[in-house]
Design a protein around this motif. Structure first.
Motif, PDB file in Angstrom:
ATOM      1  N   CYS A  93       0.822  -1.220   0.000  1.00 46.18           N
ATOM      2  CA  CYS A  93       0.000   0.000   0.000  1.00 46.18           C
ATOM      3  C   CYS A  93       0.854   1.267   0.000  1.00 46.18           C
ATOM      4  CB  CYS A  93      -0.943  -0.003   1.203  1.00 46.18           C
ATOM      5  SG  CYS A  93      -2.210  -1.289   1.082  1.00 46.18           S
ATOM      6  N   SER A  94       2.156   1.135   0.206  1.00 49.53           N
ATOM      7  CA  SER A  94       3.062   2.296   0.124  1.00 49.53           C
ATOM      8  C   SER A  94       3.606   2.476  -1.288  1.00 49.53           C
ATOM      9  CB  SER A  94       4.258   2.113   1.059  1.00 49.53           C
ATOM     10  OG  SER A  94       3.838   1.821   2.349  1.00 49.53           O
ATOM     11  N   ILE A  95       2.964   1.855  -2.258  1.00 48.85           N
ATOM     12  CA  ILE A  95       3.520   1.835  -3.607  1.00 48.85           C
ATOM     13  C   ILE A  95       3.755   3.243  -4.172  1.00 48.85           C
ATOM     14  CG2 ILE A  95       1.266   1.618  -4.772  1.00 48.85           C
ATOM     15  CD1 ILE A  95       4.616  -0.082  -5.745  1.00 48.85           C
ATOM     16  N   THR A  96       2.926   4.204  -3.743  1.00 50.41           N
ATOM     17  CA  THR A  96       3.100   5.567  -4.275  1.00 50.41           C
ATOM     18  C   THR A  96       4.475   6.125  -3.918  1.00 50.41           C
ATOM     19  OG1 THR A  96       1.841   6.189  -2.322  1.00 50.41           O
ATOM     20  CG2 THR A  96       0.684   6.247  -4.434  1.00 50.41           C
ATOM     21  N   SER A  97       5.044   5.712  -2.816  1.00 46.64           N
ATOM     22  CA  SER A  97       6.424   6.131  -2.513  1.00 46.64           C
ATOM     23  C   SER A  97       7.432   5.168  -3.115  1.00 46.64           C
ATOM     24  CB  SER A  97       6.671   6.164  -1.000  1.00 46.64           C
ATOM     25  OG  SER A  97       5.725   6.969  -0.374  1.00 46.64           O
ATOM     26  N   LEU A  98       7.079   3.870  -3.070  1.00 44.14           N
ATOM     27  CA  LEU A  98       8.062   2.867  -3.502  1.00 44.14           C
ATOM     28  C   LEU A  98       8.380   2.966  -4.987  1.00 44.14           C
ATOM     29  CD1 LEU A  98       6.587  -0.175  -1.559  1.00 44.14           C
ATOM     30  CD2 LEU A  98       8.700   1.072  -1.037  1.00 44.14           C
ATOM     31  N   MET A  99       7.419   3.429  -5.788  1.00 45.12           N
ATOM     32  CA  MET A  99       7.633   3.426  -7.235  1.00 45.12           C
ATOM     33  C   MET A  99       8.209   4.739  -7.756  1.00 45.12           C
ATOM     34  SD  MET A  99       4.919   1.250  -9.382  1.00 45.12           S
ATOM     35  CE  MET A  99       5.384   1.021 -11.070  1.00 45.12           C
ATOM     36  N   LEU A 100       8.562   5.644  -6.831  1.00 42.65           N
ATOM     37  CA  LEU A 100       9.149   6.909  -7.265  1.00 42.65           C
ATOM     38  C   LEU A 100      10.401   6.647  -8.096  1.00 42.65           C
ATOM     39  CD1 LEU A 100       8.993   9.064  -3.998  1.00 42.65           C
ATOM     40  CD2 LEU A 100       7.671   9.432  -6.095  1.00 42.65           C
ATOM     41  N   GLY A 101      10.555   7.441  -9.153  1.00 41.41           N
ATOM     42  CA  GLY A 101      11.776   7.351  -9.944  1.00 41.41           C
ATOM     43  C   GLY A 101      12.813   8.344  -9.442  1.00 41.41           C
ATOM     44  N   GLU A 102      13.807   8.578 -10.298  1.00 44.42           N
ATOM     45  CA  GLU A 102      14.881   9.514  -9.956  1.00 44.42           C
ATOM     46  C   GLU A 102      14.860  10.682 -10.934  1.00 44.42           C
ATOM     47  OE1 GLU A 102      18.296   6.583  -8.245  1.00 44.42           O
ATOM     48  OE2 GLU A 102      18.061   6.630 -10.417  1.00 44.42           O
ATOM     49  N   THR A 103      15.319  11.821 -10.517  1.00 47.01           N
ATOM     50  CA  THR A 103      15.435  12.942 -11.454  1.00 47.01           C
ATOM     51  C   THR A 103      16.759  13.639 -11.222  1.00 47.01           C
ATOM     52  OG1 THR A 103      14.500  14.582  -9.940  1.00 47.01           O
ATOM     53  CG2 THR A 103      12.942  13.419 -11.362  1.00 47.01           C
ATOM     54  N   LEU A 104      17.320  14.143 -12.307  1.00 46.89           N
ATOM     55  CA  LEU A 104      18.523  14.969 -12.184  1.00 46.89           C
ATOM     56  C   LEU A 104      18.356  16.145 -13.141  1.00 46.89           C
ATOM     57  CD1 LEU A 104      21.220  15.158 -10.699  1.00 46.89           C
ATOM     58  CD2 LEU A 104      22.263  13.984 -12.628  1.00 46.89           C
ATOM     59  N   PRO A 105      18.057  17.310 -12.602  1.00 47.83           N
ATOM     60  CA  PRO A 105      17.858  18.454 -13.482  1.00 47.83           C
ATOM     61  C   PRO A 105      19.193  19.008 -13.986  1.00 47.83           C
ATOM     62  CG  PRO A 105      17.470  19.074 -11.190  1.00 47.83           C
ATOM     63  CD  PRO A 105      17.823  17.618 -11.191  1.00 47.83           C
ATOM     64  N   SER A 106      19.133  19.678 -15.145  1.00 43.78           N
ATOM     65  CA  SER A 106      20.289  20.413 -15.693  1.00 43.78           C
ATOM     66  C   SER A 106      21.537  19.553 -15.815  1.00 43.78           C
ATOM     67  CB  SER A 106      20.599  21.642 -14.815  1.00 43.78           C
ATOM     68  OG  SER A 106      19.465  22.463 -14.739  1.00 43.78           O
ATOM     69  N   ILE A 107      21.414  18.413 -16.468  1.00 41.55           N
ATOM     70  CA  ILE A 107      22.635  17.633 -16.700  1.00 41.55           C
ATOM     71  C   ILE A 107      23.507  18.339 -17.733  1.00 41.55           C
ATOM     72  CG2 ILE A 107      21.787  15.333 -16.005  1.00 41.55           C
ATOM     73  CD1 ILE A 107      21.478  14.848 -19.071  1.00 41.55           C
ATOM     74  N   THR A 108      22.890  19.133 -18.583  1.00 46.08           N
ATOM     75  CA  THR A 108      23.624  20.122 -19.369  1.00 46.08           C
ATOM     76  C   THR A 108      22.629  21.256 -19.603  1.00 46.08           C
ATOM     77  OG1 THR A 108      24.942  20.516 -21.347  1.00 46.08           O
ATOM     78  CG2 THR A 108      23.085  19.026 -21.595  1.00 46.08           C
ATOM     79  N   LYS A 109      22.975  22.204 -20.426  1.00 43.46           N
ATOM     80  CA  LYS A 109      22.089  23.369 -20.549  1.00 43.46           C
ATOM     81  C   LYS A 109      20.713  22.944 -21.079  1.00 43.46           C
ATOM     82  CE  LYS A 109      22.007  28.165 -22.051  1.00 43.46           C
ATOM     83  NZ  LYS A 109      20.734  28.259 -21.380  1.00 43.46           N
ATOM     84  N   ASP A 110      19.697  23.306 -20.359  1.00 39.93           N
ATOM     85  CA  ASP A 110      18.293  23.069 -20.730  1.00 39.93           C
ATOM     86  C   ASP A 110      17.914  21.586 -20.743  1.00 39.93           C
ATOM     87  OD1 ASP A 110      18.039  25.819 -21.150  1.00 39.93           O
ATOM     88  OD2 ASP A 110      18.648  25.629 -23.258  1.00 39.93           O
ATOM     89  N   MET A 111      18.737  20.752 -20.204  1.00 44.20           N
ATOM     90  CA  MET A 111      18.494  19.311 -20.338  1.00 44.20           C
ATOM     91  C   MET A 111      18.338  18.631 -18.969  1.00 44.20           C
ATOM     92  SD  MET A 111      20.727  16.563 -22.454  1.00 44.20           S
ATOM     93  CE  MET A 111      20.517  17.301 -24.065  1.00 44.20           C
ATOM     94  N   ASP A 112      17.300  17.792 -18.843  1.00 44.18           N
ATOM     95  CA  ASP A 112      17.004  17.085 -17.587  1.00 44.18           C
ATOM     96  C   ASP A 112      16.864  15.586 -17.860  1.00 44.18           C
ATOM     97  OD1 ASP A 112      16.580  19.707 -16.376  1.00 44.18           O
ATOM     98  OD2 ASP A 112      14.669  19.692 -17.469  1.00 44.18           O
ATOM     99  N   THR A 113      17.208  14.795 -16.874  1.00 41.19           N
ATOM    100  CA  THR A 113      17.029  13.344 -17.004  1.00 41.19           C
ATOM    101  C   THR A 113      16.172  12.835 -15.848  1.00 41.19           C
ATOM    102  OG1 THR A 113      19.131  13.084 -18.139  1.00 41.19           O
ATOM    103  CG2 THR A 113      18.223  11.117 -17.123  1.00 41.19           C
TER     104      THR A 113
END
Ligand code: NAD
Length: 497
Positions: A114-134
Motif C-alpha cells: 500500500c506504500s507503492i506511491t512512494s516505492l515506485m518513485l523514480g529519480e530525477t537529475l535536473p540540468s545535466i547540461t544546458k536546458d536538459m534534464d534526465t
C-alpha cells in the motif's frame, strides 16, 4: 465425507477444471482426504495466461492511486477474516496460533504494498547540461508468475502477487498442490476489493504447470519459493527463456551459542525456533553450535524440549503439529536413524510419539541429536522436521568457519551478551539473514528477504526495495527544452560530452 473440489480462477471466475487428473488434499493430523485439486489442462493454463495478457493492457495504465486503493481494502479484509488460519491448519497441519502468524506476516507485505506511491518513485537529475534534464520511470513488466511451497500457505503467496500487481503487472499464481485452499480465499478477497478480472489468475498442478510457466513467452518474471531441486530447475529454465527469476530455496540455519549468552533466553529461543511449525520453516533454527562451556546447557535444553505438546494443530495448547505427509514423516525418521547409525547421540527421540485420537497423523515429536559432525547425513541434508542437531566448537572462529563451509546461506543467529562478539559474527559469517539474540531473523517487508549462496538464485530478492525492482523496469528519459531563441542551428555529429 467432506471433499470440496478446488476451482481454478480464470478471468475473474472460479471455474471447475475439465481435467481427468486430480490430486487429493489431506489433513496431516489424520490423513483424511479434505479436498482435491486439479492438474489444470493445457487449454486451461493457456486461458489463464491469455486472461493475464489481456488484463495487462488496462491494469498497467490504471493510476497508481487506484491500484493502491485495491490493496487497502485487501489489507482490511485480511485483518478481519477468520477463515484463513483454519484452512491453513486443516491443509498444512501447523497450530492455529502459528497459522495466524502465517497470515499476519503476509498481511504486513500487503501493508507494504500500500506504500507503492512512494516505492515506485523514480529519480530525477535536473540540468545535466544546458536546458536538459534526465528522469526515470519505474514501469511494470507484463505478466508475472508465482510458484509457492506448502509451508506458508498465506505468507508466501502474499510475498508474490500483491507486490507484482501493485506495480501494475498482472499475475498468474500456482499455489502448492498440497495447500491450495488459502490462495483461493485470497483471490476472493482481492476480487471483493475490486481487482479487475484477469489481473490475478490461478492454476493448479505440479510439473506440467511449472513447465508451462517456465516456457510461456508472455510470462516475463517468475517468483519461486521451495526446494533446491525445483528452484534450481525453474531458475535455469526460466532464465534460458529470457525471464527474470527470483528463487528462494532450502536452508540449514545454524545458531551459535556463546557461553556468555543469557541462558534462559537462549534455551527458549532455540526450542521455539527448532520445533515451531514442526521444523517446517525455511528459517527454522535446525542446527546449534555450542561454543565452549555452553555445552553444559544441553540437559536443560532437552528438558525444555520435552515440555512441548505434540498435537493436532486445532487442539488447544498444541505446540508442535504434524508433518505435511507420511512420506515427509518417513524421511525425517530415516534422517534421525542415519544420525544414530553415523555416530550422533540421540538425546531426545520423537519418533514414537503418540497423539491421542490421532493415530494416523504424521507426527514426529521434538528430537535432539548431539555430537553431530559435518560429514553426517543429518548435517548435510535439510531435515525440515522437528529435529535439532547439535555440534560443538572451541571458539567463535571455528563456528564461523564451519557455517561458511556449509553450502546454504539462508539464516543464522548468534546468542551472546558481548557486542564485539556479535559484531564480529555479523561481519564474518557468510549468510544472508543474521539474528543477534533473535532466532528467526525474517526481515519485515520494508527490508528484503536476503537469503544467499545455496539458498537463493537470482540477483533481486523478494519484497522491500528489491521486490519493487524485480517487478518493474526502468525507463530513462532525457529531455531538452530550449527557449525559442536558443534553437539548435547545426547538426552535432560528435558524441555529446
Ligand atoms: P517443493 O520444491 O517441493 O515445492 C514448491 C513448488 O514447486 C510447488 O508449487 C510444487 O508444485 C513445485 N515443484 C515441486 N517439485 C518440483 C519439480 N521437481 N519440478 C518443478 N516443480 C516442482 O517445496 P516444498 O516441499 O513445498 O517446500 C519446502 C521447501 O521450501 C524447503 O526446502 C524449504 O526450505 C523451502 N522454503 C524456502 C523458503 C525461502 O524463502 N528460502 C521459504 C519457504 C520454504
Amino acid at each position: 465425507s467432506f471433499s470440496p473440489t478446488t476451482k481454478l480462477f480464470i478471468d475473474g471466475k472460479f471455474v471447475e477444471s475439465n481435467t481427468s487428473e486430480w490430486l487429493d488434499v489431506h489433513n496431516p493430523a489424520t490423513n483424511e482426504v479434505v479436498g482435491r485439486v486439479p492438474k489444470a489442462t493445457q487449454e486451461e493454463m493457456l486461458a489463464a495466461v491469455d486472461s493475464c495478457t489481456r488484463a495487462f493492457h488496462s491494469w498497467s495504465e490504471t493510476s497508481i492511486l487506484s491500484r493502491q486503493q485495491i490493496f487497502l481494502p485487501v489489507y482490511f479484509l485480511l485483518m478481519f477474516q477468520k477463515e484463513l488460519a483454519k484452512i491453513i491448519t486443516l491443509e498444512q497441519g501447523k497450530t492455529l496460533a502459528d497459522a495466524e502468524g502465517d497470515v499476519f506476516r503476509g498481511l504486513q507485505v500487503v501493508e507494504h504494498a500500500c506504500s507503492i506511491t512512494s516505492l515506485m518513485l523514480g529519480e530525477t537529475l535536473p540540468s545535466i547540461t544546458k536546458d536538459m534534464d534526465t528522469y526515470t520511470y519505474r514501469l511494470p513488466i507484463g505478466v508475472c508468475a508465482g510458484i509457492a511451497p506448502f509451508n506458508f500457505p498465506a505468507m508466501i503467496p502474499l510475498w508474490m502477487f500483491p507486490i507484482g500487481m501493485v506495480c501494475g503487472n498482472t499475475y498468474l499464481m500456482k499455489p502448492s498442490e498440497r495447500v491450495p485452499g488459502c490462495t483461493m480465499l485470497l483471490a476472493k478477497m482481492l476480487q471483493d476489493a475490486g481487482a479487475p478480472d484477469g489481473t490475478l489468475n490461478i492454476i493448479h498442478g505440479q510439473h506440467a504447470a511449472v513447465n508451462f510457466i517456465c516456457d510461456h513467452p508472455a510470462i516475463k518474471a517468475i517468483s519461486f519459493v521451495g526446494s533446491n531441486s525445483a528452484g534450481e530447475y525453474i531458475y535455469e529454465q526460466g532464465s534460458k527463456n529470457g525471464k527474470r527469476v527470483q528463487s528462494n530455496m532450502g536452508a540449514k540455519n545454524h545458531g551459535v551459542v556463546m557461553p556468555d549468552a543469557n541462558k534462559e533466553n537462549t534455551i527458549n529461543q532455540l526450542v521455539g525456533a527448532a520445533f515451531g511449525a514442526a521444523g517446517q520453516r525455511c528459517m527454522a533454527l535446525s542446527t546449534a553450535i555450542f561454543v565452549g562451556e555452553s555445552r553444559d546447557w544441553l540437559p536443560e535444553l532437552v528438558e525444555r524440549s520435552k515440555s512441548l505438546r505434540v498435537n493436532a494443530g486445532d487442539q488447544p495448547g498444541a505446540d508442535v503439529g504434524p508433518l505435511i505427509s507420511p512420506q515427509a514423516k518417513a524421511r525425517v525418521e530415516s534422517l534421525i536413524q542415519f544420525g544414530v547409525d553415523e555416530g550422533a547421540k540421540l538425546l531426545l527421540d520423537g519418533r514414537n510419539v503418540k497423539v491421542q485420537g490421532y493415530d494416523n497423523g504424521n507426527f514426529v515429536g521434538p528430537t535432539i541429536l548431539s555430537h553431530v559432525t559435518p560429514n553426517m547425513t543429518c548435517y548435510k541434508e535439510e531435515i525440515f522436521g522437528p529435529v535439532l542437531i547439535i555440534l560443538e566448537a572451541d571458539s567463535l572462529d571455528e563456528a564461523i568457519s564451519l557455517i561458511n563451509r556449509n553450502p546454504y546461506g539462508n539464516g543464522t543467529a548468534i546468542f551472546t551478551s558481548n557486542g564485539a562478539t556479535a559484531r564480529k559474527y555479523t561481519h564474518e559469517v557468510d549468510v544472508g539473514q543474521i539474528g543477534v539474540n533473535v532466532p528467526i531473523p525474517v526481515p519485515l517487508p520494508m527490508f528484503s528477504f536476503t537469503g544467499s549462496r545455496g539458498s537463493f538464485r537470482g540477483d533481486t530478492n523478494f519484497y522491500g526495495k528489491q521486490g519493487i525492482q524485480f517487478y518493474t523496469q526502468v525507463k530513462t528519459v532525457t529531455s531538452q527544452w530550449k527557449a525559442e531563441d536558443a534553437t539548435v542551428t547545426s547538426p552535432a555529429v560528435t558524441m555529446p560530452t
